[in-house]
Design a protein around this motif. Structure first.
Motif, PDB file in Angstrom:
ATOM      1  N   GLU A   1       0.170  -2.883  -0.820  1.00  0.00           N
ATOM      2  CA  GLU A   1       0.534  -2.674  -2.219  1.00  0.00           C
ATOM      3  C   GLU A   1       1.707  -3.495  -2.727  1.00  0.00           C
ATOM      4  O   GLU A   1       1.941  -3.541  -3.943  1.00  0.00           O
TER       5      GLU A   1
ATOM      6  N   THR B   1      -0.412  -9.203  -2.969  1.00  0.00           N
ATOM      7  CA  THR B   1       0.273  -9.024  -4.252  1.00  0.00           C
ATOM      8  C   THR B   1       0.937 -10.306  -4.748  1.00  0.00           C
ATOM      9  O   THR B   1       1.079 -10.502  -5.951  1.00  0.00           O
TER      10      THR B   1
ATOM     11  N   SER C   1      -0.871   0.451   4.452  1.00  0.00           N
ATOM     12  CA  SER C   1      -0.522   1.012   3.151  1.00  0.00           C
ATOM     13  C   SER C   1       0.920   1.510   3.165  1.00  0.00           C
ATOM     14  O   SER C   1       1.352   2.191   4.110  1.00  0.00           O
TER      15      SER C   1
ATOM     16  N   ALA D   1      -5.936   2.426  -1.361  1.00  0.00           N
ATOM     17  CA  ALA D   1      -4.733   1.595  -1.386  1.00  0.00           C
ATOM     18  C   ALA D   1      -4.930   0.380  -2.283  1.00  0.00           C
ATOM     19  O   ALA D   1      -4.019  -0.021  -3.029  1.00  0.00           O
TER      20      ALA D   1
ATOM     21  N   ALA E   1      -4.604   1.401  -5.926  1.00  0.00           N
ATOM     22  CA  ALA E   1      -3.217   1.516  -6.361  1.00  0.00           C
ATOM     23  C   ALA E   1      -2.616   0.148  -6.623  1.00  0.00           C
ATOM     24  O   ALA E   1      -1.809  -0.027  -7.556  1.00  0.00           O
ATOM     25  N   THR E   2      -3.017  -0.830  -5.830  1.00  0.00           N
ATOM     26  CA  THR E   2      -2.517  -2.203  -6.009  1.00  0.00           C
ATOM     27  C   THR E   2      -3.032  -2.778  -7.315  1.00  0.00           C
ATOM     28  O   THR E   2      -2.276  -3.440  -8.060  1.00  0.00           O
TER      29      THR E   2
ATOM     30  N   SER F   1      -1.072  -1.281 -10.158  1.00  0.00           N
ATOM     31  CA  SER F   1       0.282  -1.816 -10.216  1.00  0.00           C
ATOM     32  C   SER F   1       0.319  -3.233 -10.797  1.00  0.00           C
ATOM     33  O   SER F   1       1.163  -3.568 -11.625  1.00  0.00           O
TER      34      SER F   1
END
Length: 306
Positions: free
Chosen positions: A158, A164, A191, A294, A297-298, A301
Motif C-alpha cells: 500500500e 505505489t 500488506s 490490500a 486499499a491501494t 489511496s
C-alpha cells in the motif's frame, strides 16, 4: 490504561496507531513534525526521536515502545544509528517492551525462501545496518535490560513500494509504467495492515519476545502479476509495462540519491525474493490480508478523494 508510544508517523506507524486506538488503547505518536492519524485516542507529539533524553521522557510510563521510524532512504547510514540507539535507550529506561518494524535487508542475498532462522549475513552497509539494529536490541534483551521483539516484512503493497511509486498512477491512467526491476521474478509483497497487526500482537505476547517474526504474507507473485491484479481490482486497462535495465538505473542514480540507493537492493528483484511467514501464522493465528483487499486499499489511496 496501558499507553503505547509509537516512534514514526509514516504508513506503518499510522496503521499501528489506528489499530491500537480503535481497540480503545491510548497512543502517543512521536515524529519530527508531530504528524500521525487524527483520532481521539491518539496524541501526536513533535520531538526529535534521536534525542535519547527527550524520547525517554515521552516514554515514561508506557507499556510498549514501537520503532516504526523510517528515515529518508538515502540518509539511513547517518540517521538510523542515533535514532535506533535513542529508541533502545528510551525502552530500556521506561521498562517498556521494544517492538520494531523491520524488513528483510539483514539477510542479504539468499537462495530459497527466507525464514526467521535464515542467517543475518548481509555485508552491504545499508543492508547490514538493519541486522545490527536487531543484534543490539537482542543483546539488550538477553542481558535482561529490556524485552525486545521485531517483525520483518517484505516490500509493502500500500505504500513506499514499486507498486505505489512506479506502477500505480500509470496503471490507473492506462499509460505505460516504467519499472525499476525485472517483471517476471517471484517476489513477496506484504500488506501494511498485517505489519501493524503482527507488531501489536508480538508486542503484547511474551512468547514473541527475544526473537524476530515474519509478517504473514501472501504467496509471492511477479511484478507483472501484481500489476495485472491491481488493474483488475481498479477496473483499469490491461497493464503496459517496461522494465528499466540496470545500466539505465545506474546512470539515473548519478543525479538521483533515491535511485542511487536502489542499487543495494537490486538483488531482491533479480532473483526470487520469497518470505516464509508460516511460523507467525501458526503461533499467533494471523492470516495475511487477501491480496485483492490490500490492492483495493491501494487503489483508493492513489485515486484520492472522489
Amino acid at each position: 490504561m496501558p499507553v503505547h508510544l509509537i516512534v514514526g508517523a509514516g504508513a506503518v506507524g499510522a496503521a499501528t496507531a489506528l489499530l491500537l486506538a480503535e481497540r480503545g488503547e491510548q497512543v502517543r505518536v512521536v515524529s519530527r513534525r508531530g504528524g500521525g492519524p487524527v483520532h481521539e485516542g491518539v496524541e501526536r507529539l513533535a520531538a526529535d526521536a534521536a534525542d535519547a533524553d527527550q524520547l525517554s521522557r515521552l516514554a515514561d510510563g508506557v507499556t510498549v515502545v514501537y520503532n516504526c521510524a523510517n528515515p529518508a532512504y538515502h540518509r539511513w547510514l547517518t540517521d538510523w544509528p542515533p535514532l535506533a540507539s535513542a529508541v533502545l535507550t528510551a525502552a530500556e529506561r521506561s521498562g517498556a517492551v521494544l517492538a520494531t518494524a523491520g524488513n528483510l535487508y539483514g539477510y542479504g542475498p539468499v537462495a530459497g525462501p527466507m525464514t526467521e532462522s535464515t542467517p543475518l549475513a548481509a555485508t552491504n552497509p545499508k543492508l547490514r545496518l538493519r541486522a545490527d539494529m536487531w543484534r543490539a536490541a537482542l543483546a539488550a534483551h538477553e542481558a535482561g535490560r529490556l524485552r525486545a521483539t521485531e517483525v520483518r516484512a517484505s516490500d509493502y503493497i500500500e505504500a513506499n513500494s514499486i507498486l505505489t511509486i512506479s506502477l500505480g498512477k500509470p496503471l490507473l491512467a492506462g499509460t505505460r509504467a516504467y519499472v525499476p526491476a525485472p517483471l517476471d521474478v517471484p517476489h513477496s509483497w506484504t500488506s501494511i495492515t498485517d505489519v501493524a497487526r503482527t507488531l501489536v500482537t508480538v508486542a503484547t505476547d511474551s512468547r514473541a519476545w527475544g526473537r524476530p517474526w515474519h509478517v504473514p504474507t501472501n504467496p509471492a507473485v511477479t511484478v507483472r502479476e501484481l500489476a495485472s491484479r491491481f488493474s483488475e481490482v481498479a477496473d483499469a486497462p490491461a497493464p503496459k509495462l517496461t522494465s528499466v535495465p540496470y545500466p539505465a538505473l545506474w546512470a539515473i542514480g548519478i543525479v538521483s540519491p533515491l535511485v542511487r540507493e536502489l542499487r543495494a537492493t537490486r538483488y531482491q528483484f533479480d532473483r526470487p525474493f520469497v518470505i516464509d511467514s508460516s511460523l507467525a501464522t501458526k503461533t499467533f493465528g494471523i492470516e495475511p490480508t487477501p491480496m485483492e483487499e490490500a490492492l483495493g486499499a491501494t487503489v483508493t489511496s492513489l485515486r484520492g478523494p472522489a
